[in-house]
Design an enzyme around this catalytic site. Structure first.
Site, short mmCIF file in Angstrom:
data_model
loop_
_atom_site.label_atom_id
_atom_site.label_comp_id
_atom_site.label_asym_id
_atom_site.label_seq_id
_atom_site.Cartn_x
_atom_site.Cartn_y
_atom_site.Cartn_z
N LYS A 224 0.92 -1.75 -0.29
CA LYS A 224 -0.09 -0.33 0.08
C LYS A 224 0.52 0.93 0.06
O LYS A 224 2.43 1.01 0.24
CB LYS A 224 -0.85 -0.11 0.92
CG LYS A 224 -2.46 -1.33 0.83
CD LYS A 224 -2.41 -1.31 2.07
CE LYS A 224 -4.42 -1.83 1.79
NZ LYS A 224 -5.52 -2.33 2.54
N ARG A 258 -2.96 -10.25 6.23
CA ARG A 258 -2.94 -9.92 4.48
C ARG A 258 -2.07 -9.39 3.78
O ARG A 258 -1.70 -7.79 3.45
CB ARG A 258 -4.33 -9.26 4.30
CG ARG A 258 -4.49 -9.73 3.01
CD ARG A 258 -6.28 -8.47 2.93
NE ARG A 258 -6.99 -8.70 1.52
CZ ARG A 258 -6.72 -7.80 0.41
NH1 ARG A 258 -5.83 -7.09 0.54
NH2 ARG A 258 -6.93 -8.53 -0.74
C1 7PJ Z 1 -8.41 -4.83 2.16
C2 7PJ Z 1 -8.73 -5.65 1.86
C3 7PJ Z 1 -7.72 -4.94 3.72
C4 7PJ Z 1 -8.86 -6.30 4.68
C5 7PJ Z 1 -7.88 -5.19 0.56
C6 7PJ Z 1 -5.43 -4.31 -1.68
C7 7PJ Z 1 -6.35 -3.08 -1.46
N1 7PJ Z 1 -9.30 -6.21 2.86
N2 7PJ Z 1 -8.59 -5.89 0.53
N3 7PJ Z 1 -8.08 -5.52 5.37
N4 7PJ Z 1 -7.39 -4.31 1.35
N5 7PJ Z 1 -9.77 -7.12 5.29
O1 7PJ Z 1 -5.11 -5.35 -1.11
O2 7PJ Z 1 -4.52 -3.41 -1.83
O3 7PJ Z 1 -6.75 -3.83 3.75
S1 7PJ Z 1 -7.99 -4.56 -1.85
#
Ligand code: 7PJ
Length: 277
Positions: A224, A258
């Site tokens: 990010k 994640r």
């Molecule tokens: C997140 C997500 C996050 C959760 C995305 C990316 C954008 N789900 N889905 N937390 N980000 N729970 O992966 O850069 O930060 S999509």
């Protein structure tokens, strides 16, 4: 804090070690995977690779939520996600689905998803009803605005307090809908309507968030802009920054991270764990 997470066919003791959730994009426009896994074969081979790398949960996404990304029609999202779910169903790892559409939640649960990860915090009409009767885990995330506009001018009086009160309100709504607390984890939503300063304030306060709400935190900082802002590196050169971000989240108490870079994060988390217990 409660340390058990009910996750569909699986259950996790979150006090043992932090979990690594691997991101599996099925979107051709995803900013960081550049469409490499848009076909079913690619998605399945990447999933197999992640399993070999020690992933704990596979997060399948059919709609890019990068800032400014267009919304994807329901049929298209289902067309991307469902074949992947069926193909991965019997690989022995929990499957999460990253969606805010109740119809996708319902179909995914029927297909055997173990977790629903909603960037919209289950606020869509019908979202709570869609997940209510199942035993899948639920990740409730904070977002200010919508992916189309969220990064235009994010503002808070007190970002940590506001994110905590949003998450508490959502968790209360979920519990009032009959959802067991042991199925829920919370996520401050790094990059979702936040400046770099907001993101780091939230990262530093994961422990407080977890303590005040009493539920485990899932943190997603991988690739990010908050990593880019500190390193000055473009997305494909953020590996070291991503790992440091994941470990920083864990140091502040996050129970699930994640990530895109599964093998490197699993190694880092294992060394962290050996050095911490
Ligand atoms: C997140 C997500 C996050 C959760 C995305 C990316 C954008 N789900 N889905 N937390 N980000 N729970 O992966 O850069 O930060 S999509």
């Amino acid at each position: 804090m409660r340390q058990y997470l009910q996750c569909g066919r699986f259950g996790f003791a979150l006090d043992k070690r932090p979990l690594v959730m691997g991101i599996l994009n099925t979107t051709p426009d995803s900013f960081s995977d550049g469409g490499r896994y848009e076909s079913l074969e690619f998605a399945v081979s990447r999933a197999e690779e992640m399993i070999g790398e020690g992933v704990d949960i596979i997060d399948v996404g059919g709609e890019s939520s990068r800032p400014g990304a267009p919304a994807v029609p329901l049929a298209q999202e289902l067309g991307r996600v469902m074949p992947v779910l069926y193909a991965l169903r019997d690989m022995g790892k929990p499957l999460s689905v990253d969606t805010y559409k109740p119809q996708v939640m319902r179909e995914a649960i029927i297909a055997g998803a173990d977790m629903i990860n909603d960037i919209n915090g289950f606020r869509a009409p019908g979202a709570l009803e869609a997940v209510q009767g199942s035993d899948c885990a639920l990740c409730v995330m904070h977002m200010q605005g919508t992916p189309q506009s969220m990064q235009q001018d994010p503002r808070y009086e007190d970002v940590v307090a506001e994110v905590i009160s949003f998450l508490r309100e959502r968790v209360d709504a979920m519990v009032a809908a009959g959802i067991e607390r042991e199925r829920i984890c919370i996520d401050p939503g790094f990059g979702f309507g936040k400046t770099v300063e907001h993101n780091y304030a939230l990262l530093r306060n994961i422990g407080r968030m977890q303590q005040e709400i009493g539920l485990p935190v899932l943190a997603g900082v991988s690739r990010k802009s908050m990593i880019g802002a500190v390193t000055g590196k473009p997305v494909e050169q953020r590996l070291a920054g991503n790992i440091a971000g994941a470990l920083a989240a864990i140091a502040h108490g996050a129970r699930i991270v994640r990530v895109h870079d599964v093998v490197e994060t699993v190694d880092a988390v294992n060394v962290w764990q050996a050095a911490t217990i």
